[in-house]
Design a protein around this motif. Structure first.
Motif, PDB file in Angstrom:
ATOM      1  N   ASP A 152       0.849  -1.181   0.000  1.00 36.66           N
ATOM      2  CA  ASP A 152       0.000   0.000   0.000  1.00 36.66           C
ATOM      3  C   ASP A 152       0.889   1.237   0.000  1.00 36.66           C
ATOM      4  O   ASP A 152       1.269   1.757   1.047  1.00 36.66           O
ATOM      5  N   LEU A 153       1.239   1.690  -1.215  1.00 37.26           N
ATOM      6  CA  LEU A 153       2.166   2.813  -1.323  1.00 37.26           C
ATOM      7  C   LEU A 153       1.533   4.117  -0.834  1.00 37.26           C
ATOM      8  O   LEU A 153       2.230   5.003  -0.351  1.00 37.26           O
ATOM      9  N   ARG A 154       0.203   4.204  -0.940  1.00 42.06           N
ATOM     10  CA  ARG A 154      -0.441   5.432  -0.446  1.00 42.06           C
ATOM     11  C   ARG A 154      -0.355   5.507   1.077  1.00 42.06           C
ATOM     12  O   ARG A 154      -0.168   6.574   1.644  1.00 42.06           O
ATOM     13  N   ALA A 155      -0.457   4.354   1.749  1.00 41.51           N
ATOM     14  CA  ALA A 155      -0.361   4.349   3.217  1.00 41.51           C
ATOM     15  C   ALA A 155       1.028   4.814   3.639  1.00 41.51           C
ATOM     16  O   ALA A 155       1.180   5.585   4.595  1.00 41.51           O
ATOM     17  N   ILE A 165       4.441   9.660   5.998  1.00 40.82           N
ATOM     18  CA  ILE A 165       5.578  10.601   6.028  1.00 40.82           C
ATOM     19  C   ILE A 165       5.392  11.705   4.975  1.00 40.82           C
ATOM     20  O   ILE A 165       6.355  12.232   4.429  1.00 40.82           O
ATOM     21  N   LYS A 166       4.141  12.055   4.758  1.00 44.81           N
ATOM     22  CA  LYS A 166       3.796  12.996   3.676  1.00 44.81           C
ATOM     23  C   LYS A 166       4.546  14.326   3.795  1.00 44.81           C
ATOM     24  O   LYS A 166       5.107  14.830   2.819  1.00 44.81           O
ATOM     25  N   GLY A 167       4.579  14.879   5.007  1.00 45.24           N
ATOM     26  CA  GLY A 167       5.227  16.184   5.196  1.00 45.24           C
ATOM     27  C   GLY A 167       6.687  16.136   4.764  1.00 45.24           C
ATOM     28  O   GLY A 167       7.168  17.018   4.037  1.00 45.24           O
ATOM     29  N   GLU A 168       7.388  15.084   5.176  1.00 40.50           N
ATOM     30  CA  GLU A 168       8.819  14.956   4.844  1.00 40.50           C
ATOM     31  C   GLU A 168       9.024  14.853   3.337  1.00 40.50           C
ATOM     32  O   GLU A 168       9.932  15.468   2.773  1.00 40.50           O
TER      33      GLU A 168
END
Ligand SMILES: Cc1ncc(COP(=O)(O)O)c(C=O)c1O
Length: 363
Positions: free
Chosen positions: A3-6, A11-14
């Motif tokens: 699950d690449l979206r998970a 760590i979206k911000g980074e």
């Protein structure tokens, strides 16, 4: 299966910062992020030098070219893997010479290597398949005795250890892939060659840049195969998480072992003294295709890596092999099934997969 979206959400911000920083610099090919990533991954993998390239496939091809493999040479390798290894040997004008696998580890069987060595053999190209290291001790010993180079394909095995050392410590080079679904995956293609040999490293730096290493003097006929700065920046932000992600994979593997222990399927081996990084958790079943359909009906994705052995693929028929030449690789192609394993997998997801396999077996 993954699950690449998970992973992105965790760590979206980074990752967003990393991308924006590169956009601000306006420098997109090689540069500081690539140089730092090369050092960081080399250190992580127990190697002295890292050379970032366009893909895991190019990493293997450039590594073979850097140790001098070319027209008319023979390279011993496995028929049970992704096609990249055979493809790059053939594209260099060399000949892939297959050796059957060990049915327990799925890796090249060292007992079968020596009978395939001829005066044209120049290298061995083992794959650390599914994240389980190949038998590095036996392979190194055979290579030393016969004066052969060894390039390990570690596309699926970043972070793995063999005989207590990170896999970058072995062979003339180790190659990595940063394909998005790999244990350390970018947002596109990418790869790296790791080596402990300063001369090989220097040649690789030249080869990836048209044979020049960045000047307009061309020492070698080269390639255009550089890692780009956006990939490097993303991978640098992901690398500090890799140890925890690997441990999560290993914990999931232990949970599967407990939940699937007494069933009529074969669970993956973990060689004593090695650290498997479970890029795949691959079971064997004589009823693989029926099991796969059953899991699909329960909305569980599975993978068959690989459905056909390379020695009978149309592109490699010119090598003259036939069905029956590598019985263990052929049987593995009929029986293997990779079930979901990824760091972010929840206990419920894992229990659902294991419970569905159990109910299939109980039918
Ligand atoms: C064992 C193996 N070798 C080589 C490769 C090639 O890597 P890439 O897709 O980055 O070219 C892969 C990836 O798919 C792989 O799994």
């Amino acid at each position: 299966m993954a699950d690449l979206r998970a992973q992105y959400q965790s760590i979206k911000g980074e990752l967003d910062d990393a991308v924006c920083e590169v956009m601000e610099t306006g420098r997109f090919i090689l540069g500081e992020n690539v140089e730092n990533l090369e050092k960081e991954i080399a250190r992580y993998s127990g190697a002295a030098y890292g050379i970032g390239v366009n893909s895991g496939t190019d990493a293997i091809g450039l590594a073979l070219a850097a140790v001098g493999i070319g027209h008319g040479d023979e390279v011993i390798t496995t028929p049970f893997t992704f096609v990249a290894t055979s493809e790059v040997i053939a594209l260099l004008g060399a000949k892939p010479v297959y050796v059957d696998i060990d049915p327990v580890t799925f890796n090249l069987d060292p007992n079968r290597i020596e009978s395939k060595i001829t005066d044209k053999t120049k290298a061995i190209l083992p794959v650390h398949l599914y994240g389980q290291p190949a038998d590095v001790e036996r392979i190194s010993e055979i290579a030393r005795r016969h004066g052969l180079r060894v390039i390990y394909d570690g596309a699926q095995a970043i972070g793995a250890e063999a005989v207590g050392k990170p896999i970058g410590a072995y062979g003339d080079a180790l190659t990595l892939s940063f394909f998005p679904t790999k244990n350390l995956g970018g947002a596109g293609d990418g790869g790296m060659v790791l080596t402990n040999d300063a001369e090989v490293a220097e040649k690789l730096r030249a080869l990836r840049f048209h044979g020049s290493g960045g000047t307009y003097a061309y020492r070698y006929v080269g390639y255009c195969s550089r890692l780009d700065a956006l990939q490097a920046a993303i991978l640098r932000r992901k690398l500090p998480h890799l140890t925890a992600w690997t441990e999560a994979r290993r914990t999931h593997a232990e949970e599967y072992r407990l939940l699937l222990a007494d069933l009529p399927i074969t669970l993956p081996d973990e060689t004593a003294g090695s650290k498997h990084v479970y890029h795949q958790f691959t079971i064997r079943s004589a009823e693989r295709d029926r099991l796969r359909e059953y899991l699909k009906a329960a909305e569980i994705d599975t993978g068959v890596y690989y459905p056909g052995p390379l020695h009978v693929e149309e592109a490699y028929r010119y090598l003259g092999y036939r069905v029956g030449d590598f019985p263990e690789a052929e049987r593995a192609c009929r029986e293997v099934l990779s079930i979901p394993i990824f760091p972010e997998m929840s206990d419920e997801q894992l229990a659902h997969v294991a419970g569905s396999i159990r109910s299939f077996c109980d039918q």
